[in-house]
Write a protein that holds these residues in place. Structure first.
Motif, PDB file in Angstrom:
ATOM      1  N   MET A   1       0.845  -1.175   0.000  1.00 32.98           N
ATOM      2  CA  MET A   1       0.000   0.000   0.000  1.00 32.98           C
ATOM      3  C   MET A   1       0.887   1.234   0.000  1.00 32.98           C
ATOM      4  O   MET A   1       1.873   1.304   0.711  1.00 32.98           O
ATOM      5  N   GLY A   2       0.543   2.234  -0.782  1.00 34.18           N
ATOM      6  CA  GLY A   2       1.351   3.430  -0.902  1.00 34.18           C
ATOM      7  C   GLY A   2       1.215   4.366   0.281  1.00 34.18           C
ATOM      8  O   GLY A   2       0.304   4.252   1.091  1.00 34.18           O
ATOM      9  N   GLN A   3       2.159   5.289   0.374  1.00 37.07           N
ATOM     10  CA  GLN A   3       2.103   6.289   1.436  1.00 37.07           C
ATOM     11  C   GLN A   3       1.370   7.525   0.933  1.00 37.07           C
ATOM     12  O   GLN A   3       1.378   7.835  -0.252  1.00 37.07           O
ATOM     13  N   TRP A   4       0.781   8.255   1.883  1.00 42.16           N
ATOM     14  CA  TRP A   4       0.016   9.451   1.567  1.00 42.16           C
ATOM     15  C   TRP A   4       0.657  10.670   2.210  1.00 42.16           C
ATOM     16  O   TRP A   4       1.239  10.580   3.276  1.00 42.16           O
ATOM     17  N   ALA A   5       0.487  11.789   1.555  1.00 38.24           N
ATOM     18  CA  ALA A   5       0.835  13.085   2.143  1.00 38.24           C
ATOM     19  C   ALA A   5      -0.485  13.781   2.431  1.00 38.24           C
ATOM     20  O   ALA A   5      -1.463  13.613   1.699  1.00 38.24           O
ATOM     21  N   TYR A   6      -0.512  14.552   3.513  1.00 39.56           N
ATOM     22  CA  TYR A   6      -1.749  15.222   3.921  1.00 39.56           C
ATOM     23  C   TYR A   6      -1.545  16.718   4.034  1.00 39.56           C
ATOM     24  O   TYR A   6      -0.450  17.188   4.343  1.00 39.56           O
ATOM     25  N   LYS A   7      -2.608  17.449   3.780  1.00 45.40           N
ATOM     26  CA  LYS A   7      -2.616  18.906   3.903  1.00 45.40           C
ATOM     27  C   LYS A   7      -3.872  19.269   4.670  1.00 45.40           C
ATOM     28  O   LYS A   7      -4.976  18.869   4.289  1.00 45.40           O
ATOM     29  N   VAL A   8      -3.707  20.018   5.772  1.00 45.61           N
ATOM     30  CA  VAL A   8      -4.849  20.450   6.579  1.00 45.61           C
ATOM     31  C   VAL A   8      -5.081  21.929   6.304  1.00 45.61           C
ATOM     32  O   VAL A   8      -4.168  22.741   6.421  1.00 45.61           O
ATOM     33  N   VAL A   9      -6.306  22.256   5.933  1.00 48.02           N
ATOM     34  CA  VAL A   9      -6.669  23.617   5.552  1.00 48.02           C
ATOM     35  C   VAL A   9      -7.763  24.111   6.490  1.00 48.02           C
ATOM     36  O   VAL A   9      -8.789  23.447   6.653  1.00 48.02           O
ATOM     37  N   TYR A  10      -7.524  25.268   7.098  1.00 45.59           N
ATOM     38  CA  TYR A  10      -8.541  25.914   7.942  1.00 45.59           C
ATOM     39  C   TYR A  10      -9.258  26.942   7.082  1.00 45.59           C
ATOM     40  O   TYR A  10      -8.629  27.806   6.466  1.00 45.59           O
ATOM     41  N   VAL A  11     -10.578  26.851   7.022  1.00 46.70           N
ATOM     42  CA  VAL A  11     -11.378  27.793   6.238  1.00 46.70           C
ATOM     43  C   VAL A  11     -12.304  28.554   7.166  1.00 46.70           C
ATOM     44  O   VAL A  11     -13.091  27.960   7.898  1.00 46.70           O
ATOM     45  N   ASP A  12     -12.175  29.874   7.152  1.00 51.79           N
ATOM     46  CA  ASP A  12     -13.115  30.768   7.825  1.00 51.79           C
ATOM     47  C   ASP A  12     -13.910  31.411   6.697  1.00 51.79           C
ATOM     48  O   ASP A  12     -13.365  32.196   5.916  1.00 51.79           O
ATOM     49  N   TYR A  13     -15.162  31.045   6.586  1.00 50.84           N
ATOM     50  CA  TYR A  13     -15.978  31.482   5.454  1.00 50.84           C
ATOM     51  C   TYR A  13     -16.224  32.983   5.431  1.00 50.84           C
ATOM     52  O   TYR A  13     -16.767  33.511   4.470  1.00 50.84           O
ATOM     53  N   ARG A  14     -15.804  33.685   6.471  1.00 52.74           N
ATOM     54  CA  ARG A  14     -15.935  35.143   6.461  1.00 52.74           C
ATOM     55  C   ARG A  14     -14.821  35.787   5.642  1.00 52.74           C
ATOM     56  O   ARG A  14     -14.807  36.986   5.475  1.00 52.74           O
ATOM     57  N   GLY A  15     -13.873  34.966   5.145  1.00 52.51           N
ATOM     58  CA  GLY A  15     -12.889  35.528   4.224  1.00 52.51           C
ATOM     59  C   GLY A  15     -11.435  35.191   4.464  1.00 52.51           C
ATOM     60  O   GLY A  15     -10.561  35.906   4.002  1.00 52.51           O
ATOM     61  N   ARG A  16     -11.146  34.072   5.139  1.00 51.96           N
ATOM     62  CA  ARG A  16      -9.746  33.729   5.395  1.00 51.96           C
ATOM     63  C   ARG A  16      -9.553  32.223   5.307  1.00 51.96           C
ATOM     64  O   ARG A  16     -10.340  31.449   5.821  1.00 51.96           O
ATOM     65  N   ILE A  17      -8.453  31.841   4.652  1.00 49.84           N
ATOM     66  CA  ILE A  17      -8.036  30.441   4.588  1.00 49.84           C
ATOM     67  C   ILE A  17      -6.600  30.381   5.073  1.00 49.84           C
ATOM     68  O   ILE A  17      -5.768  31.200   4.681  1.00 49.84           O
TER      69      ILE A  17
END
Length: 102
Positions: A1-17
């Motif tokens: 089974m292959g390895q994965w890379a992960y990215k965590v993204v915080y989204v504030d829908y008022r206008g900021r990521i």
């Protein structure tokens, strides 16, 4: 089974990521949904696929993206090292452990 890379993204829908210390702000007169879609499209072009999301409030959430690991995905992480002592620590008592009975 292959390895994965992960990215965590915080989204504030008022206008900021926020992702990995980089802030992205909504453009002037840009709709909130278009703002988030624009960001997600940009990381989708890099091969990231949405894996899960965790709502925090009515206006914010974490999104986890994954892709097959590539060279350089882990370059910013220090290698885990464990120090093994070469000599045992000195003891100050010659007595054994104290055993209490009830």
């Amino acid at each position: 089974m292959g390895q994965w890379a992960y990215k965590v993204v915080y989204v504030d829908y008022r206008g900021r990521i926020s992702c990995e210390g980089v802030e992205t702000l909504i453009g002037n007169n840009e709709r909130r949904s278009a703002f988030v879609r624009r960001y997600f499209d940009s990381i989708g072009r890099e091969g990231w696929e949405l894996s899960s999301n965790q709502p925090l409030t009515a206006n914010s959430a974490y999104y986890v993206f994954k892709r097959p690991a590539q060279d350089g995905d882990y370059a910013d992480q220090p290698a885990a090292t464990q120090e093994t002592p070469t000599t045992p620590p000195p003891t100050t008592s010659t007595e054994g452990p104290t055993i209490e009975s009830v």
